[in-house]
Design a protein around this motif. Structure first.
Motif, mmCIF file in Angstrom:
data_model
loop_
_atom_site.group_PDB
_atom_site.id
_atom_site.type_symbol
_atom_site.label_atom_id
_atom_site.label_comp_id
_atom_site.label_asym_id
_atom_site.label_seq_id
_atom_site.Cartn_x
_atom_site.Cartn_y
_atom_site.Cartn_z
ATOM 1 N N LYS A 1 0.843 -1.199 0.000
ATOM 2 C CA LYS A 1 0.000 0.000 0.000
ATOM 3 C C LYS A 1 0.875 1.244 0.000
ATOM 4 O O LYS A 1 1.908 1.302 0.670
ATOM 5 C CB LYS A 1 -0.903 -0.014 1.230
ATOM 6 N N LEU A 2 0.441 2.247 -0.776
ATOM 7 C CA LEU A 2 1.070 3.568 -0.781
ATOM 8 C C LEU A 2 0.081 4.564 -0.188
ATOM 9 O O LEU A 2 -1.041 4.698 -0.674
ATOM 10 C CB LEU A 2 1.451 3.984 -2.207
ATOM 11 N N ILE A 3 0.510 5.247 0.873
ATOM 12 C CA ILE A 3 -0.319 6.289 1.486
ATOM 13 C C ILE A 3 0.296 7.637 1.111
ATOM 14 O O ILE A 3 1.415 7.947 1.503
ATOM 15 C CB ILE A 3 -0.403 6.129 3.010
ATOM 16 N N PHE A 4 -0.453 8.419 0.359
ATOM 17 C CA PHE A 4 0.025 9.694 -0.181
ATOM 18 C C PHE A 4 -0.625 10.825 0.605
ATOM 19 O O PHE A 4 -1.845 10.999 0.556
ATOM 20 C CB PHE A 4 -0.338 9.772 -1.665
ATOM 21 N N ILE A 5 0.199 11.586 1.346
ATOM 22 C CA ILE A 5 -0.333 12.687 2.148
ATOM 23 C C ILE A 5 -0.212 13.966 1.332
ATOM 24 O O ILE A 5 0.902 14.444 1.064
ATOM 25 C CB ILE A 5 0.395 12.826 3.501
ATOM 26 N N SER A 6 -1.343 14.501 0.930
ATOM 27 C CA SER A 6 -1.391 15.696 0.090
ATOM 28 C C SER A 6 -1.890 16.874 0.923
ATOM 29 O O SER A 6 -1.836 16.850 2.152
ATOM 30 C CB SER A 6 -2.301 15.429 -1.112
ATOM 31 N N SER A 7 -2.372 17.908 0.252
ATOM 32 C CA SER A 7 -2.846 19.114 0.938
ATOM 33 C C SER A 7 -4.248 19.466 0.466
ATOM 34 O O SER A 7 -4.636 19.170 -0.673
ATOM 35 C CB SER A 7 -1.896 20.284 0.649
ATOM 36 N N VAL A 8 -5.014 20.120 1.343
ATOM 37 C CA VAL A 8 -6.363 20.559 0.966
ATOM 38 C C VAL A 8 -6.317 21.668 -0.075
ATOM 39 O O VAL A 8 -7.352 22.029 -0.639
ATOM 40 C CB VAL A 8 -7.149 21.034 2.209
ATOM 41 N N SER A 9 -5.131 22.193 -0.355
ATOM 42 C CA SER A 9 -5.029 23.245 -1.375
ATOM 43 C C SER A 9 -5.416 22.729 -2.752
ATOM 44 O O SER A 9 -5.735 23.522 -3.641
ATOM 45 C CB SER A 9 -3.605 23.807 -1.414
ATOM 46 N N SER A 10 -5.395 21.400 -2.949
ATOM 47 C CA SER A 10 -5.812 20.836 -4.237
ATOM 48 C C SER A 10 -7.308 21.040 -4.482
ATOM 49 O O SER A 10 -7.790 20.839 -5.598
ATOM 50 C CB SER A 10 -5.481 19.341 -4.292
ATOM 51 N N LEU A 11 -8.046 21.422 -3.420
ATOM 52 C CA LEU A 11 -9.491 21.675 -3.558
ATOM 53 C C LEU A 11 -9.799 23.166 -3.704
ATOM 54 O O LEU A 11 -10.964 23.562 -3.682
ATOM 55 C CB LEU A 11 -10.224 21.127 -2.324
ATOM 56 N N ASN A 12 -8.764 23.961 -3.859
ATOM 57 C CA ASN A 12 -8.942 25.414 -3.933
ATOM 58 C C ASN A 12 -9.313 25.827 -5.361
ATOM 59 O O ASN A 12 -8.507 26.390 -6.103
ATOM 60 C CB ASN A 12 -7.657 26.106 -3.480
ATOM 61 N N TYR A 13 -10.536 25.494 -5.764
ATOM 62 C CA TYR A 13 -11.010 25.822 -7.104
ATOM 63 C C TYR A 13 -12.537 25.989 -7.064
ATOM 64 O O TYR A 13 -13.195 25.697 -6.067
ATOM 65 C CB TYR A 13 -10.624 24.726 -8.094
ATOM 66 N N TYR A 14 -13.065 26.455 -8.179
ATOM 67 C CA TYR A 14 -14.520 26.517 -8.336
ATOM 68 C C TYR A 14 -14.851 26.177 -9.789
ATOM 69 O O TYR A 14 -13.968 26.186 -10.667
ATOM 70 C CB TYR A 14 -15.054 27.902 -7.962
ATOM 71 N N TYR A 15 -16.103 25.847 -10.046
ATOM 72 C CA TYR A 15 -16.541 25.484 -11.390
ATOM 73 C C TYR A 15 -17.114 26.707 -12.109
ATOM 74 O O TYR A 15 -17.890 27.484 -11.543
ATOM 75 C CB TYR A 15 -17.592 24.379 -11.341
ATOM 76 N N LYS A 16 -16.711 26.846 -13.356
ATOM 77 C CA LYS A 16 -17.203 27.940 -14.177
ATOM 78 C C LYS A 16 -17.933 27.365 -15.390
ATOM 79 O O LYS A 16 -17.418 26.471 -16.066
ATOM 80 C CB LYS A 16 -16.039 28.824 -14.632
ATOM 81 N N ASP A 17 -19.135 27.874 -15.649
ATOM 82 C CA ASP A 17 -19.919 27.416 -16.799
ATOM 83 C C ASP A 17 -19.373 28.036 -18.085
ATOM 84 O O ASP A 17 -19.207 29.260 -18.185
ATOM 85 C CB ASP A 17 -21.388 27.795 -16.620
ATOM 86 N N THR A 18 -19.082 27.163 -19.058
ATOM 87 C CA THR A 18 -18.612 27.620 -20.367
ATOM 88 C C THR A 18 -19.455 26.961 -21.452
ATOM 89 O O THR A 18 -20.370 26.176 -21.165
ATOM 90 C CB THR A 18 -17.128 27.267 -20.573
ATOM 91 N N VAL A 19 -19.119 27.266 -22.687
ATOM 92 C CA VAL A 19 -19.833 26.671 -23.820
ATOM 93 C C VAL A 19 -19.659 25.157 -23.834
ATOM 94 O O VAL A 19 -20.570 24.403 -24.209
ATOM 95 C CB VAL A 19 -19.324 27.288 -25.147
#
Length: 727
Positions: A118-136
């Motif tokens: 098993k590989l346990i990868f400790i990342s950061s909550v900064s990867s969730l620092n986004y929002y969705y934008k509606d485009t064509v």
């Protein structure tokens, strides 16, 4: 959540890599109570080396290596860790490590090569620092920071590479981390440092943005629990502490710790996290029972006091002086000594020039020799030049002008002697020093190299007995091995094949096993037995050229392991050799992640050795019985031998590990029929006399599609028959 396990339970090894700044000695000592720990710190300057106490130095091994280096591969193969913890360079608000994508890919490849569970990868909550934008073209992710985007891409790389290499992965997105002893290498420690130096703190988001902290102790307990969990699946989880802090409320807490704290915010930059906290907390709690126990709000003031106490430790004045002595510039010291000695010589010259006791002593030449021998060529020549000026000054005192010195060559000799003496003595000393420095550098390089290799070697030696106990003591191995030896005690190869499949399936807990026999030209392999799951789809014949990678390994008496995960090749393969040629090839076509370790490969090799001894013994017996086995000058088996082979084949068919076809031949001239069949049947097929005295042809591993071809071929050559069994 309390981690419950006795210290004697496990000989497991975990490897910790990446940004190890958040790991303190107390945490590592706690982990070492339950595991053997190997730490590979990143080789970049922003990752501090780890210091350990002598008590845990045998349980914890530390290395400062690049994860993509050859030394790192040697560490993996030497320790064979069961689980790997990787701390991303973005953990605790950092900006990532140098070439982190390359290092992570190399880490996953090494994990796959040695069968890490098993590989346990400790990342950061900064990867969730986004929002969705509606485009064509639909909704598009818009990241609010470059760090968040890079962290997200690193998580995607972990998922893709781990899945590709059949490695189970767990991704943990963690907020800022803190511990009892903070330093400037972690986020909270850097804030304490600015508070202590009365420097302003600028937070990266506006005042209303949410901020969260998780203690190193809590995340360590979670990592240990995930390490022991064997029934979980690959997944991604986000960790929170439910503190409810915002940057505004956190700044107020800091001001309570240090009233002079100045905090400002990045207005107009909201902290947006695409996160459902309740759902994430429920998922991690349901899967691993994780509940954070520490609360930063309650402990922040105590942590700041501990930080300040660490800065205010009194240091002995003598220790400070000794610390600074090696830092004194070498050149400044040499210049000081040269000037002091020059002044002394100049003061002595007036008293020694008229003294008969010093008539044959030249203090100027003594000065040049001393400086040249002490400091080398350039200082030696400078000393000679100083003495030239000293001599010019002495001549001027007795009325000899510079013009007289220049035009009268008799005065040149002392100057030449001083300069040559400084150059020659300095050159000899500089050459010797350079050779000595080169030898020292080479010795240090060799010492570091062999210290590393010796450390790895000694670790392997220490682990030898543990692996041996695991192999011999696992799941009643003594009884299973005795049962395997007993079941393989036969002189009929077909019985050995049948019992081999059962033995391998029982001990190895795998049902994708196939056994092939190879012809004398080593061109083709014929399937003689296989697991029930492979009976219908497994190829009945293998072209050796197409599996040349496997053949080259087993021909040299090695065990093949498909570390590149080529779909057309078996996961494991072992060859049984006789008279330098591969006679039998035993394959495992599919293996789970738990079956990719060194222990499983060793167990497979041991069982194959038992089969090898039994098969070679049966082969020797068959060779001795060759004259009695066949009718004279034919390939026709006598009744007792043919019936024995037929019974063995029927038993294999009943157990679903082999298939066959039995043909009753309508031939009155069986010798002629035997000659015709010589080039129509395979070396694994048998022609003999049955219990009723009739002639039969036993064809092994035949399916309906193949039989249609054989049926046509036999009838075209005038061989009539009736199908008795099979098809």
């Amino acid at each position: 959540m309390k981690y419950i396990k006795t210290k004697e339970d496990s000989t497991s090894c975990i490897l910790i890599a990446g940004n190890t700044n958040c790991l303190e000695t107390e945490t590592l000592n706690h982990i070492a109570d339950y595991y053997r720990v190997v730490i590979i710190s990143d080789d970049s300057d922003n990752v501090a080396p780890i210091k350990l106490s002598a008590k845990y130095s045998k349980r914890i091994k530390t290395y400062k290596e690049d994860l993509s280096s050859d030394n790192c591969k040697k560490i993996f193969h030497a320790f064979s860790p069961d689980t790997v913890w990787y701390f991303s360079g973005y953990t605790d608000g950092c900006d990532g490590l140098r070439d982190e994508n390359k290092k992570l890919s190399a880490l996953i490849h090494n994990c796959s090569a040695i069968g890490v569970q098993k590989l346990i990868f400790i990342s950061s909550v900064s990867s969730l620092n986004y929002y969705y934008k509606d485009t064509v073209n639909g909704k598009v992710k818009i990241y609010l920071s470059e760090t968040g985007f890079e962290c997200s891409q690193l998580e995607n790389l972990c998922r893709y590479s781990s899945t590709k290499n059949y490695l189970k992965y767990i991704i943990l997105r963690a907020p800022y981390l803190y511990s009892k002893y903070n330093n400037t290498k972690n986020y909270l420690g850097s804030l304490f440092s600015r508070m202590e130096e009365i420097e302003p703190i600028v937070f990266p988001y506006d005042a209303s943005g949410k901020v969260d902290f998780l203690s190193v102790r809590d995340i360590t307990e979670l990592l240990m629990f995930i390490t022991e969990e064997t029934l979980d699946d690959a997944g991604t989880y986000t960790l929170t502490s439910d503190s409810g802090l915002t940057y505004q409320s956190f700044a107020e807490l800091l001001k309570k710790c240090e009233p002079s704290t100045q905090a400002s915010f990045s207005e107009g930059k909201p902290c947006v996290l695409e996160l459902d906290e309740k759902n994430e907390n429920r998922n991690i709690r349901k899967e691993y029972g994780f509940i954070p126990l520490d609360n930063i709000v309650e402990n922040l003031n105590d942590f700041y006091k501990i930080y300040i106490q660490g800065l205010n430790k009194e240091v002995n004045i003598l220790e400070k002086l000794l610390e600074r002595m090696p830092k004194l510039p070498h050149i400044a010291l040499a210049v000081t000594e040269t000037l002091v000695l020059f002044v002394i010589i100049q003061l002595l010259l007036p008293y020694t020039s008229d003294n008969t006791l010093f008539k044959y002593v030249d203090l100027r030449l003594f000065f040049v020799v001393i400086l040249g021998v002490t400091y080398g060529m350039i200082p030696g020549m400078l000393a000679g030049l100083l003495m030239c000026f000293s001599l010019i000054y002495s001549y001027s005192q007795i009325g000899i002008t510079i013009k007289m010195l220049f035009y009268n060559m008799d005065y040149w000799l002392p100057f030449a002697i001083y300069l040559m003496t400084g150059a020659i003595t300095g050159y000899l000393v500089s050459t010797k020093d350079q050779k000595l420095k080169f030898a020292e550098d080479e010795a240090i390089s060799l010492h570091n190299k062999y210290s590393f290799l010796n450390d790895v070697y000694m670790s392997v030696i220490n682990n030898k007995e543990e692996y041996k106990r695991q192999i011999l003591g696992y799941q009643d191995s003594f009884g299973k091995i005795f049962e395997a030896v007993h079941s393989l005690d036969s002189s009929v190869p077909e019985k050995i094949f049948m019992n081999s499949i059962e033995t391998l399936e029982n001990i190895l807990d795998n049902h994708t096993i196939a056994i092939y026999t190879l012809d004398k030209f080593q061109r083709y392999g014929r399937l003689v037995a296989c697991s029930r799951e492979l009976l219908t789809d497994q190829p009945k014949s293998l072209n050796i050229e197409q599996i040349s990678d496997v053949y080259e390994v087993i021909k040299n008496r090695g065990t093949w392991k498909n570390i590149d995960f080529k779909e057309e090749l078996p996961t494991y393969a072992y060859g049984i050799l006789d008279e330098g040629k591969v006679r039998i090839m035993i394959c495992i076509y599919k293996a789970s992640q738990m079956q990719m370790g060194l222990y499983y490969m060793n167990l497979f090799t041991i069982i194959c050795h038992l089969i090898r001894f039994s098969f070679i013994r049966a082969l020797r017996y068959q060779t001795l019985m060759e004259e009695n086995k066949y009718f004279e000058n034919t390939g026709i088996l006598k009744p007792e031998f043919f019936i024995s082979e037929l019974k063995a084949q029927r038993n294999m068919a009943d157990k679903g590990i082999a298939s066959h076809v039995l043909l009753k031949l309508h031939s009155f001239n069986i010798v002629e029929t035997d000659k015709k069949l010589g080039h129509l049947i395979r070396h694994t097929d048998s022609l003999g006399i049955g219990e009723d005295g009739k002639y039969y042809l036993l064809m092994r591993q035949i399916n309906p599609n193949v039989f249609k071809i054989i049926d046509q071929r036999l009838r075209e050559n005038g061989i009539e028959f009736t199908v008795v069994e099979g098809v």
